[in-house]
Enzyme design. Structure first.
Site, mmCIF file in Angstrom:
data_model
loop_
_atom_site.group_PDB
_atom_site.id
_atom_site.type_symbol
_atom_site.label_atom_id
_atom_site.label_comp_id
_atom_site.label_asym_id
_atom_site.label_seq_id
_atom_site.Cartn_x
_atom_site.Cartn_y
_atom_site.Cartn_z
ATOM 1 N N ASP A 1 116.219 0.214 -29.632
ATOM 2 C CA ASP A 1 116.497 -0.977 -28.830
ATOM 3 C C ASP A 1 115.780 -0.861 -27.491
ATOM 4 O OD1 ASP A 1 118.588 -2.541 -30.354
ATOM 5 O OD2 ASP A 1 119.546 -0.578 -30.304
ATOM 6 N N ASP B 1 122.922 -6.233 -37.496
ATOM 7 C CA ASP B 1 122.860 -5.353 -36.329
ATOM 8 C C ASP B 1 124.076 -5.601 -35.442
ATOM 9 O OD1 ASP B 1 122.144 -3.687 -34.272
ATOM 10 O OD2 ASP B 1 120.339 -4.787 -33.705
#
Length: 228
Positions: A43, A182
């Site tokens: 991320d 996610d």
């Protein structure tokens, strides 16, 4: 991929490195490397699009050197176009861009294609499936956020969103496109998300913070995701 019957389908477990202890990132990468995970998820956050700040380009480069398989970068940033060149030079394999982060999502996806990097598009919980209708054919995966970015509360209605997206892609002859779930993915939710049509399950805290350790937990999650 035919999802006429989603029950019993297989899904891949994708380790999300942001779920590891920041003081142990190197060890966490090594732990993932000892599994058979085909992807590792990074991320990249800028503190603007989402509250957190996470991996920068130097960190991505270091992970690239340490992990020999595919790297999946999730851009949670404003002005994503400013990050593409650096990520391409770093040798990442897949970059997913939020549909909400740019009015030029098609251009960015084409730029990734031209750079030889696989592309994905990400949908926040409040963004409708229709937001990817015109660009789905350009991507390897659509990432459906099951939490609001920067939070950890799982939103049950996103399961139905995954199911609708899977049905839409398959109906359009785009069944090869992966759907990744996610946020808030736990062992208890693996089967639910898999049966809704998710092909990839990005697991962060539930993998790295389980006291059993990364390798045993990964194997357990894979078993749950196998549909056996």
């Amino acid at each position: 991929m035919d999802s006429g019957s989603t029950a019993g389908r297989r899904a891949a477990i994708v380790p999300g490195l942001f779920g590891a202890d920041p003081l142990e990132y190197g060890r966490a990468v090594a732990d993932v490397a000892r599994t058979d995970a085909e992807l590792m998820h990074l991320d990249v956050m800028d503190g603007c699009f989402v509250p957190d700040i996470s991996f920068g380009l130097k960190a991505v480069q270091s992970v690239r050197k340490a992990f020999g398989r595919r790297l999946d970068v999730h851009l949670q940033v404003e002005r994503p176009q400013e990050h593409l060149d650096g990520l391409t030079r770093a040798g990442v394999d897949l970059v997913s861009v939020h549909a909400e982060s740019t009015p030029h999502i098609a251009r960015l996806l084409r730029d990734l294609e031209s750079s030889g990097v696989a592309a994905g598009v990400v949908l926040n919980p409040g963004t409708p499936v229709s937001a990817v209708e015109e660009v789905a054919h350009l991507v390897e995966q659509v990432v459906v956020m099951a939490v609001n970015p920067g939070t950890s509360d799982f939103l049950d209605y996103t399961v139905g969103k995954i199911r609708r997206l899977r049905a839409d892609l398959d109906a359009r002859g785009l069944g090869h496109i992966r759907i990744a779930a996610d946020g808030g993915v736990t062992a208890e939710r693996v089967a639910l998300l898999r049966d809704a049509g998710a092909d990839r399950l990005i697991v962060a805290s539930a993998l790295f913070k389980d006291p059993a350790g990364v390798e045993p937990t990964y194997r357990s999650l894979c078993a749950a995701a196998s549909g056996a």
